[in-house]
Design a protein around this motif. Structure first.
Motif, PDB file in Angstrom:
ATOM      1  N   GLY A 141       1.224   6.340  -6.848  1.00 50.95           N
ATOM      2  CA  GLY A 141       0.175   7.304  -7.177  1.00 50.95           C
ATOM      3  C   GLY A 141       0.701   8.719  -7.218  1.00 50.95           C
ATOM      4  O   GLY A 141       0.358   9.511  -8.098  1.00 50.95           O
ATOM      5  N   LEU A 142       1.584   9.064  -6.234  1.00 50.89           N
ATOM      6  CA  LEU A 142       2.187  10.404  -6.241  1.00 50.89           C
ATOM      7  C   LEU A 142       3.010  10.616  -7.503  1.00 50.89           C
ATOM      8  O   LEU A 142       2.912  11.642  -8.170  1.00 50.89           O
ATOM      9  CB  LEU A 142       3.060  10.574  -4.997  1.00 50.89           C
TER      10      LEU A 142
ATOM     11  N   GLN B   7       0.895   4.085  -2.804  1.00 45.35           N
ATOM     12  CA  GLN B   7       0.751   5.538  -2.569  1.00 45.35           C
ATOM     13  C   GLN B   7       1.876   6.314  -3.242  1.00 45.35           C
ATOM     14  O   GLN B   7       1.660   7.345  -3.881  1.00 45.35           O
ATOM     15  CB  GLN B   7       0.733   5.805  -1.075  1.00 45.35           C
ATOM     16  N   GLU B   8       3.117   5.772  -3.088  1.00 44.66           N
ATOM     17  CA  GLU B   8       4.247   6.439  -3.739  1.00 44.66           C
ATOM     18  C   GLU B   8       4.080   6.447  -5.253  1.00 44.66           C
ATOM     19  O   GLU B   8       4.337   7.449  -5.927  1.00 44.66           O
ATOM     20  CB  GLU B   8       5.535   5.731  -3.353  1.00 44.66           C
TER      21      GLU B   8
ATOM     22  N   SER C  86       0.683  11.050 -10.458  1.00 45.74           N
ATOM     23  CA  SER C  86       0.054  12.384 -10.505  1.00 45.74           C
ATOM     24  C   SER C  86       1.033  13.428 -11.000  1.00 45.74           C
ATOM     25  O   SER C  86       0.702  14.297 -11.807  1.00 45.74           O
ATOM     26  CB  SER C  86      -0.467  12.752  -9.115  1.00 45.74           C
TER      27      SER C  86
ATOM     28  N   GLU D  54       0.830  -1.215   0.000  1.00 45.54           N
ATOM     29  CA  GLU D  54       0.000   0.000   0.000  1.00 45.54           C
ATOM     30  C   GLU D  54       0.862   1.262   0.000  1.00 45.54           C
ATOM     31  O   GLU D  54       0.572   2.235  -0.685  1.00 45.54           O
ATOM     32  CB  GLU D  54      -0.913  -0.015   1.209  1.00 45.54           C
ATOM     33  N   GLN D  55       1.956   1.213   0.812  1.00 45.21           N
ATOM     34  CA  GLN D  55       2.871   2.362   0.790  1.00 45.21           C
ATOM     35  C   GLN D  55       3.465   2.555  -0.601  1.00 45.21           C
ATOM     36  O   GLN D  55       3.578   3.678  -1.101  1.00 45.21           O
ATOM     37  CB  GLN D  55       3.986   2.129   1.817  1.00 45.21           C
TER      38      GLN D  55
END
Length: 599
Positions: free
Chosen positions: A505-506, A502-503, A509, A498-499
């Motif tokens: 996803g950043l 998230q990374e 983006s 999950e971490q």
């Protein structure tokens, strides 16, 4: 004309036979009724008579559903029939829709009313029928009058499941070829019903005629009102004509005055032109000086144009590099999206395994509790059986002691009392009876003891099975502990993934933002063709011709040529380091984009 008369006579016969058969059946008809089917066939022939053939790319089309659709416009009550016919999925041809329309109109008892509305508007029917058709002549009104009699009948027709598209419209004349004696020779109650039907028919005709009289009266009233309005308009028109004639006289007088004034103004303009010629000669010298200045500016602009062309080549090279970078970024994003999908699938599988293990643990704990309860119940039964066995053994010992005492007493009595055998024999018989009863009790107690031993053996077997199940449960507990450890490890892996997500996803983006910036730069570079100076003779916005005083200016965003008034704004573009000249429309559009991105 012969066809019209034949069809009218057939319609009379079919309506007559239909009414007679309906009266014998009780005035309610179904779809399988033969005279009713023949009536619809004759009605279809009447509606098809004189139809115009419509030619199309597919072929010739000749259907009577077209004129029936006009009823919906002329009579709003028929809109329900039209919508229900269009909504039937079984109907695919125009002929089938027309037959369904006739069925529904007959069930509503308004078939005669709808056809009368059609015949009253013959100017609309002329689009579909020829002038010698049955519906366009007097026979049509006669048929409408005959159809009024059918309002007495109740028709229950089911349209679902019937194949109305492929029906063959052939008239069966065998229904109408009957002997005169059969027609004349009826019973009295049938004659009475005929008289009643004729009475109902006459009443229906009277109602229909009263409706027509009321409609004609309303039409006459409307015509009288329109006549009075037209007379008023005539009087008003005559008044207007008189006023217009007076205005015409006044306009002629004004025209003569205007002519005199125009002659005076022509003389004044001649004098003004002489003065303007002198001023033109003086301004010509100033324009020559302006021309020399403009020529110098033209040379400077040519130099600027060469520099701009060089910048354009550099920008094209930058554009190709940006496109390559865009493709590489798109590949990276696709790969990252695939890894994201795979990680999510693994997460879902891990969650499903955890749920299965949790359900297994719950089931094992429930079975453990049930088996513990069974063991306690068996132990209680075992204790009860052992206590009952002890009581039976005590009874057996007591009975054996009593027997021994009785035998000793009998022996002593035999030795002591040899002569008293009769009495003693009686006592011995009694004692034997008591012994037999005691032996029977002993046998029954032994059987009970054997049954209890069997139950004990069964309980011992069940207890051994339960112990084996307990051992299995302990093994399951160990497996559960191992699975919980695996769950904890998987949870850690999940958290790490999950971490990582998230990374990712950043990063995605950020890459999307870069992509959008690159796309905006490409949009600025793409599609905007740089017009040549020779191609434009007018300003694109105000459409004024370019001259020595009105110079040409390029918009750095769209590449079109504008005058100085239409391109006086400056903005910083992504392809230029400094603010450059932009047209008014591009200026407003770029400002709107900036405001939307900031919001």
């Amino acid at each position: 004309m012969e066809e019209r008369t034949n069809l009218m006579h057939m319609m009379k016969l079919s309506i007559k036979v239909l009414l007679q058969s309906a009266l014998s059946l009780g005035r309610s008809l179904d779809a399988d009724h033969a005279p009713l089917q023949q009536f619809f066939v004759v009605m279809e022939h009447c509606l098809k008579h004189g139809l115009k053939v419509k030619k199309s790319f597919i072929g010739q089309n000749k259907s009577f559903f077209g004129p029936l659709e006009l009823v919906e416009k002329l009579c709003p009550e028929a809109s329900d029939i039209a919508t229900s016919v269009r909504n039937l999925p079984e109907l695919k041809t125009a002929a089938g829709k027309g037959r369904a329309w006739l069925y529904l109109a007959l069930m509503q008892k308004k078939l005669a009313d709808y056809l009368k509305v059609l015949i009253d508007n013959k100017h609309l029917l002329s689009e579909f029928y020829e002038p010698e058709a049955l519906m366009m002549e007097e026979e049509g009104m006669v048929i409408v009058g005959l159809l009024v009699g059918l309002n007495v009948l109740d028709a229950n027709l089911c349209l679902k499941g019937e194949d109305l598209d492929s029906q063959v419209g052939v008239i069966d004349f065998s229904l109408y070829l009957k002997d005169v004696q059969d027609l004349d020779g009826g019973k009295d109650h049938e004659r009475i019903t005929d008289v009643l039907d004729q009475k109902n028919y006459v009443e229906e005709l009277n109602r229909h005629l009263s409706c027509t009289v009321g409609d004609l009266q309303t039409k006459i009233d409307g015509l009288e009102k329109t006549n009075s309005k037209l007379q008023e308009e005539l009087s008003a028109a005559t008044d207007r004509i008189c006023s217009l004639q007076e205005e015409q006289k006044q306009l002629r007088e004004q025209n003569e005055l205007i002519r005199e004034r125009s002659e005076k103004s022509v003389e004044i303009t001649k004098q003004d032109t002489k003065v303007e010629l002198e001023t033109y000669k003086q301004t010509r010298q100033g324009l020559d000086e302006m021309y020399s200045d403009v020529w110098k500016q033209l040379k400077e602009e040519k130099k600027v144009r060469l520099e701009l062309e060089k910048e354009l080549e550099l920008q094209i090279g930058m554009k190709t590099e940006m496109e390559i970078a865009m493709k590489l970024l798109e590949k990276d994003t696709h790969e990252k999206q695939d890894t994201l999908v795979a990680l999510r699938q693994q997460l879902e599988e891990v969650k499903a395994i955890n749920l299965q293990m949790f359900h297994k643990v719950q089931n094992a704990e429930n079975s453990l509790q049930q088996k513990n309860e069974v063991i306690t119940s068996f132990e209680e039964k075992n204790n009860q059986v052992t206590s009952s066995m002890k009581q039976i053994e005590e009874r057996l010992q007591l009975s054996e002691r009593a027997r021994q005492q009785a035998e000793e007493r009998s022996r002593a009595l035999q030795q002591e009392l040899g002569g008293r055998t009769g009495a003693l024999q009686q006592q011995l018989c009694e004692l034997h009876q008591q012994c037999s009863s005691l032996e029977k009790e002993l046998k029954s107690e032994k059987e009970q003891r054997q049954a209890l031993q069997r139950e004990l053996q069964h309980e011992k077997d069940t207890s051994s099975l339960l112990r084996a199940e307990l051992q299995q449960i302990e093994g399951l507990k160990k497996e559960l502990q191992e699975l919980q450890d695996e769950k904890a490890d998987l949870q850690k892996v999940c958290d790490e993934q999950e971490q990582a997500l998230q990374e990712m996803g950043l990063h995605l983006s950020q890459s999307k933002l870069k992509m959008e910036d690159i796309k905006e730069v490409n949009k600025a570079l793409k599609g905007h063709t740089w017009l040549k100076d020779d191609e434009a003779t007018r300003c694109k916005q105000c459409e004024k011709e370019f001259s020595i005083s009105r110079r040409k200016h390029h918009c750095r965003n769209c590449g079109h040529i504008f005058c100085s008034t239409c391109s006086g704004n400056e903005l910083a573009l992504p392809s230029y380091p400094r603010p450059v000249r932009v047209c008014d429309s591009c200026h407003t559009l770029l400002l709107q984009r900036c405001s939307s991105t900031s919001s």
